[in-house]
Design a protein around this motif. Sequence first.
Motif, PDB file in Angstrom:
ATOM      1  N   UNK A  28       0.617   1.996  24.403  1.00 29.94           N
ATOM      2  CA  UNK A  28       1.779   2.754  24.121  1.00 29.94           C
ATOM      3  C   UNK A  28       1.186   3.950  23.561  1.00 29.94           C
ATOM      4  N   UNK A  29       0.371   3.885  22.630  1.00 25.91           N
ATOM      5  CA  UNK A  29      -0.109   5.079  21.660  1.00 25.91           C
ATOM      6  C   UNK A  29      -0.688   6.099  22.452  1.00 25.91           C
TER       7      UNK A  29
ATOM      8  N   UNK B  68      -2.492   0.498  17.572  1.00 27.61           N
ATOM      9  CA  UNK B  68      -1.737   1.432  18.378  1.00 27.61           C
ATOM     10  C   UNK B  68      -2.116   3.079  18.073  1.00 27.61           C
TER      11      UNK B  68
ATOM     12  N   UNK C 173      -3.781   6.775  19.813  1.00 32.27           N
ATOM     13  CA  UNK C 173      -3.208   8.274  20.055  1.00 32.27           C
ATOM     14  C   UNK C 173      -4.391   9.071  20.023  1.00 32.27           C
TER      15      UNK C 173
END
Lengths: 384, 297, 230, 248, 382
Positions: C99-100, C144, C148
């Motif tokens: 998701x990151x 996570x 990013x």
Amino acid sequence: AGEVEVGVLFSQTGGLSIVEKSLADATLMAIEEINAAGGVNGMTIKPLVEDGASDPKTFNEKASKLAIRDRVPTVFGCYTSASRKAVLPVFEKRNSMLFYPTYYEGFECSKNVVYTGAVPNQQLSNFIPWMMETLGKKKIFIVGSNYIYPREMAKVSKILIEQNGGEWVADEYLELGHSEWGAMVSKIKASGCDAVLSNVVGDSVISFYREFRNQGLSHDEIPICATVTSEIEIAAMGAEFAAGSYTSFPYFQAIDSPENKSFIERYRSFVGDPSAVTHHAMESSYFQVFLWKQAVEQAGEASPDAIRAAIGGQTFDAPNGKVTVDPENLHTHLTPRIAQWGEDGQGTIIDAYPEPVEPMPYVAYGETPENMFCTVAGLDSSKL
Amino acid sequence: MTETLFIGLSLSSILLLIALGLSITYGAMGVINMAHGELVMIGAYTGVLSGIYLNLNLLFALPLAFMVSALLGLALERLVIRRLYGRIIDTLLATWGVAIVLQQLIRLEFGLSFFGIHVDGLGPGLQSMDVPSFLTQPFEIAGVPIQTYRSFIILVTLLLTLLTWFLMYRTSMGVQVRAIMRNPQIAAACGIDVRRVSAFTFAYGSGLAGVAGVLLAGFKTVMPEMGASTVVDGFLVVVVGGVGSLLGTVLASAMLGQINGVFAILTNDILARAIVFGVVIAIILWRPRGLFSFRSR
Amino acid sequence: MLSLSNVDSFYGRSQALHDMTVAAPEGAILGILGRNGVGKTTLLRTILGLTDRSEGQITLGDKPIARLATHERARAGIAYVPQGRMIIPDFSIRENILMGGFAAGGTRRIPDIVPELFPYLIENLDRPGGVLSGGQQQQLAIARALACKPRVLLMDEPTEGIQPNIVAQIEDIIIRLNSEFGLTILLVEQNVHFVRRAAKAFAMIEHGTAVESGAIETLTDEMVNKHMAI
Amino acid sequence: MVAALTIDALEVDFSGFKAVDGMTTVINEGELRVVLGPNGAGKTTLMDLISGKTASTGGEVRLFGRDITNRPEHQIARAGVGRKFQIPSVFRDLTVHDNLRVAVSHEPRVFRNLRLGMAPADRARIDEVIALTGLEPVLDVIAGDLSHGQMQWLELGMLITQQARVILLDEPTAGMTQAETLKTADIILKLKGNHTLLVVEHDMAFVRKIAERVTVMHLGRLLAEGPMAKIEQDPAVRDAYLGSGGAH
Amino acid sequence: MTGNTLFKLGDWGIYALFIVTVLGLPLVMDDVFWLNRISKYLVYGMLGIAIALSWGYAGILNLGQGLFFGLGAYMVAMSLKLQSYTSTQQGSDMPVPDFMLWNAEPGAPTELCCIVQGSWLWLPFQSQWFGMAMAIVLPVLIALVLSSAIFRLRVSGVYVAIITLALVLLVRLLIIDAQPITNGFNGLTDLGWLTVAGIEFDPYMVSTYYVVAVSTCVVLLLTRWLVSTRAGLILQSTRDDPNRSRYLGYDVAAYQVFFFTVSAGIAGFAGMLYVIAAEFASPSFLDITFSISMVVWAAVGGRSSLIGAAIGAILINTIEATASETEMFQEAWKLIIGVIFVLVVLYMPRGLAGLAQDLLGRISSARGSGDKQAARSGAPAE
Ligand SMILES: Nc1ncnc2c1ncn2[C@@H]1O[C@H](COP(=O)(O)OP(=O)(O)OP(=O)(O)O)[C@@H](O)[C@H]1O
Ligand SMILES: Nc1ncnc2c1ncn2[C@@H]1O[C@H](COP(=O)(O)OP(=O)(O)OP(=O)(O)O)[C@@H](O)[C@H]1O
Ligand SMILES: [Mg+2]
Ligand SMILES: [Mg+2]
């Protein structure tokens, strides 16, 4: 000089407004024509239009507004039996008159209602024998929407079918407004019937006829003979799906008379739609205003009691021919007709009673012209 | 027997058709869109109107209706739904209002009837959609007559389901959609454009409703109320299947459709529907989160 | 690197930050200290635009970001390890980590440092995040955030609820992330010892305002006693 | 000595994964027992099993000799088990004061509660708890508006109000400053004796302050049990949990 | 005066104003039609109260409240049907509803016991009191059984809504299908009037208005009391965090069942009063649209304020009636109503009650004491 107020109570919104708006329009057109011709007894008719919103609760509320607050002596209105039943107590207990234009199941006799639509014997008494004899269909599958009208129609039909030497192979119902016909049509296919008697009402009709054709059935072999399928539904379903099927009604748009032609034309210009269709309940909505007008003129006043006293026996040359209010039961003498639908969405009238037929709202309960249960004063239950 | 199964199957496919869009807008986004039925209705009217004005047949009306409903869904998301994420019951109430508005707008032909303007094919009357004749002639498989149009619906539904599954579980868009559903704040903090993805998702779900509308218009009456009754069935399917589970939605519609079909043949349609409602209640009591659902601690 | 000046922030109608001014120097750890409920979490949420409303200037590098949407701030290089972890329960560990990646241009690769830092996660990539223990979820949240590819990392009490030997590891990780990878870190932490050891600067929050701030050396015991005692 | 809580060969199987696997221990009345263990050792799950949140697949839990294994949560609570969650759990839409009022639960039945107001004794009890936890300034605040730490205090306050005989505390100091942690330790120490306490915590400073007997779990099993000093020296514990430093 | 007491006073003031207005209305209004119409709206107000109780306080959204309303209505309508003139005129010793005759097979006995299949169910309804008692007892019993199943099995949230929705659909279907004993789609009409001690309650008489008005006020005050009790507080706690309540020792299901059942009982009672005021019962009472409408009324008035929900119901219905009776809006009134719903949900999520509270809250905090309670959303209004 002066004004006389009447109520016009149909659904302007909600699911039933599709049909009911045309009834309201026909009523208003009649009022406009009467006013243009000088009114009733010199008085202008002022219609108070209310919206029943397709909901019995609202019908009840609006009826009491019209009858109690606005004190109108007469209301033209209601399409479904459910809405009529919901307003009935108001009219009866407040002694006001309702003019009800729809064909219905009968079994009602109110001194406060004038019924100008057909009752079962006026739709079925020539239809069933005709199906048996002329069409030669003896095994009938009866299907209808699940409420009182189709059930009563079925009951009367069964009596008539047996009297005429046929048999009914099934009597099935589907929820009102239901549009999933897969199972029912395959039952029809499997039943071995040679004709279908349809008392299906409303938008279900369309999906019925479409499914009928989609499953490969044809009106040549197994015709649908309907009591409620009118010009509206035919126009909506696409004429090819109904072509070859039959309907029994006192009125069809196809009636070939100058009165009717002029009526259709006036109606189309009144609603501003050159392709608008006319149909039975709508035609009744129209002529019942004239019957009312004649009664008021005869009585010299518009009070409910006076109307009730004067309405019996009134005769009018309606688009469908001569109609007469039965002085005994306040129902209307109408001429049953049978039409076969064509590819163009219009019926061809292939059979008609030679004269108007007497309405017998209790026919399924043994009512005969010699022994009528319904009187101007209401139901005479001692005769039951 | 085969025929009964086929009827059940076609009932299932119609349930699934309605439920597919809902399973996205409700299952993935937590929006109870009571106006979903109205989007179906708009799709149906798009089909009718494109027949009248553009002379398009049903096949070509499908993508058009998808676009129209999707755009409408997009507008709905922008104007109403966007402010209501996370307030599930409020989405129900607000879209209920929207449903009333849409129905009434169609009935008043977008309000044009006030000005005496009449749009052919819209308005309060009953309408219907022409079906090309090659879709109405029944054919036979091993002596059993099969309805072409129903088969066509089943096929389209199948394709749409596969497409949806692919979008939701095999594309990064799908991951984003599901992430937003679970926790929009953390999704945003991970760089997901919540507004855009939500709008896209809602539009897609609405577009599916539009396609359903055209297909339904092939055998149902087209009128302003036509969608209202379908949406409840759709919700029952989504909930029974397990909210957020596409597989659950598919199986639930298969099951409820077959139950409906079999009992309609064995008894009657009314009882069959009652039984379906009964089964729905029983399943939710038995598995309060639906047949397929994930349980966290 | 990241600085806030005169920022007010609101939850609904109640104001949680008043005239907040802090700055995190490039490549440094800024320790954020303060009692319960003074607004430390709110500060981090405000930086990402996750409060209901905020006013004032926030700049990343020399780019003003206060007007950007949350996802744009994330894509500009701010990652968040929230208090309470906020793992998505029905996503697998893999999906939670990936998701990151949406902030880093949508990569679908687990960053290389994750296996090294959190072997448990890599061994259990297909378990749902929701069944992990508190400490495991904390690790997942950090992983996570790393996915990013951030320039600035916001960490809200990352050692809360972590077993001591892993606390030590996480502390090491934080220091390494800072020193080896040059990450700027805003670290909310109750453990003053650790802040003293790791941070280059500090900010002491009281009632939604930074009442003291400066180089870590200037953090006195009096300040700690005054602002962090009961 | 009376055994307040007996855990006997307790186990739970999450589709093949045994989060608690044959755990056995006995906690005496009035004792304060600290449970340590690595993340994922099964401490929270153990509390879930005791309090009825999770159904066990084997073994037994007895409260003062009475079997409470796998009873419904509210019955276990009525039997005398109170619980604080790792993620603070309070009534977020009610005020702090109402939270405490609800926590007065010695009469839990619906019909008994169809009355306005509270008995004076209960009111006094709430006032005591307010004094103890220092929630006075936020009494009329909606609990959802509290900070993370304040919620922890409130939840603790509710447990005390509830007058549970056995209190399970899952990380009661998470998110607190050192000073606050110390205050919490004081509160807990005050409760010792009147209540039996089972505390899970990772903050070793705090643990050292309160702990007498310590249970260490690992992989769902009992790893070690004994006085704090001995546990800290246990190589297995150091290996699995404390690490080289053990403290900070 | 502190802000807080001012706030409470304002709250009670609204109750007092409501009750005085409702009870005093006939003194200033002699239009029997409007009195009757308002008595129907008061009944709707009662439904609003029932919704607010279960939705606002217990967090249980019932999308099938029409089931209880409808059953209450049918129970009373059955006994009033047997009192009607036509029922006694069917030529048998005992009254028999006319429609049963039409639905009977030719030659069936014309006794209530056995004229159509299942008609014996009507036997006890010869007593008006039985019908009135059943109007509350039956909804309560069904609610009790249903909610015990639902809440013991820990079904919650939207799932409860779906179950109630499916159930109301199911029962509606059965009522319509059982036409011989229920008169199906047309419902029960042509009813007698409620008669107590020889006095007939004509729906268009002030006395009938008072029956409804007093009932509404009593229900309002009773529910208000109920939510102010400790049980009411505990109920709200179960709405917030049922698990927490469980670990405090409360049997959450018991509380939910109790209040769900009370709410159903109120709805049944409302159904009964509606029949007395409107003189008919119909399966349309079990339409989904009606059940959802009730929820919308409550939302407009304020879902977590009893009196707000009641006022919302009355207000919306009055607006609907006047708009639909205004010639200009006759076609568009539904459009207007739809837009109002959307706007209210978007901009007034706590409804009218929320608005009033904010106002009171602002006044009271202007008095010097910041009352956070008033300004916070989600918390019950009273
Ligand atoms: N969602 C919210 N809505 C309203 N007020 C909030 C919300 N979250 C926090 N607050 C309020 O904002 C203030 C600051 O809270 P915050 O969570 O930032 O504190 P904190 O310093 O992180 O405390 P802790 O150390 O306990 O985590 C608190 O008084 C709290 O009551
Ligand atoms: N419902 C469940 N389904 C599957 N696995 C679970 C479930 N609940 C817990 N587990 C697993 O059981 C193990 C023990 O978890 P638990 O939360 O009890 O650990 P813990 O000792 O409390 O850890 P921490 O100190 O991090 O809070 C973990 O590996 C977790 O993933
Ligand atoms: Mg914080
Ligand atoms: Mg734990």
